[in-house]
Design a protein around this motif. Structure first.
Motif, PDB file in Angstrom:
ATOM      1  N   LEU A   1       0.679  -1.128  -0.001  1.00 26.83           N
ATOM      2  CA  LEU A   1       0.137  -0.105   0.128  1.00 26.83           C
ATOM      3  C   LEU A   1       0.862   1.226  -0.045  1.00 26.83           C
ATOM      4  O   LEU A   1       0.298   2.194  -0.819  1.00 26.83           O
TER       5      LEU A   1
ATOM      6  N   LEU B   1      -1.159  -6.481  -4.137  1.00 34.05           N
ATOM      7  CA  LEU B   1      -1.688  -6.189  -2.918  1.00 34.05           C
ATOM      8  C   LEU B   1      -3.247  -6.851  -3.051  1.00 34.05           C
ATOM      9  O   LEU B   1      -3.551  -7.230  -1.632  1.00 34.05           O
TER      10      LEU B   1
ATOM     11  N   THR C   1      -7.899  -1.025   4.771  1.00 35.25           N
ATOM     12  CA  THR C   1      -7.245  -1.576   3.392  1.00 35.25           C
ATOM     13  C   THR C   1      -8.188  -2.035   2.532  1.00 35.25           C
ATOM     14  O   THR C   1      -8.074  -1.773   1.276  1.00 35.25           O
TER      15      THR C   1
END
Length: 92
Positions: free
Chosen positions: A19, A40, A74
Motif C-alpha cells: 500500500l 496487494l 485497506t
C-alpha cells in the motif's frame, strides 16, 4: 492462536508495504503500478480465512483492535479502487 496471530501480522506487514509502495512510490509505468495493485489484492485475499474465523476475529478485536481497523480500511481502499476501475472502464 499464536500461530494465526503471527501469520496475520506477516500478511499485514506485506499489505502495508504494498500500500505504501502504491501510494508513495515512483512507478516507471502504469503497468508497474497495476502489477503492485494486483500483488496487494492477492496478499489482502490471504486475510480472508482469518477474518472468517469468528473465535480468532473476536480475540483479535479484543487484543489488537487497531490491526483489525487497519485491515478493514485497506479492504475499503481496495474496494474504492475496484469501483473506480469499474466506472472508468464504462467511460472508455
Amino acid at each position: 492462536m499464536h500461530e494465526k496471530y503471527r501469520r496475520i501480522t506477516e500478511i499485514k506487514v506485506q499489505t502495508d508495504n504494498l500500500l505504501t509502495q502504491l501510494s508513495e512510490g515512483e512507478h516507471r509505468s502504469l503497468d508497474v503500478w497495476a502489477n503492485s495493485l494486483t500483488h496487494l489484492k492477492l496478499a489482502f485475499g490471504t486475510f480472508i480465512p482469518f477474518m472468517r474465523d469468528p473465535v480468532f476475529l473476536a480475540r483479535l478485536k479484543q487484543h489488537d483492535a487497531v490491526m483489525v481497523s487497519e485491515i478493514v480500511m485497506t479492504g475499503r481502499a481496495l474496494m474504492a479502487l475496484q469501483n473506480f476501475f469499474r466506472v472508468a472502464s464504462k467511460q472508455l
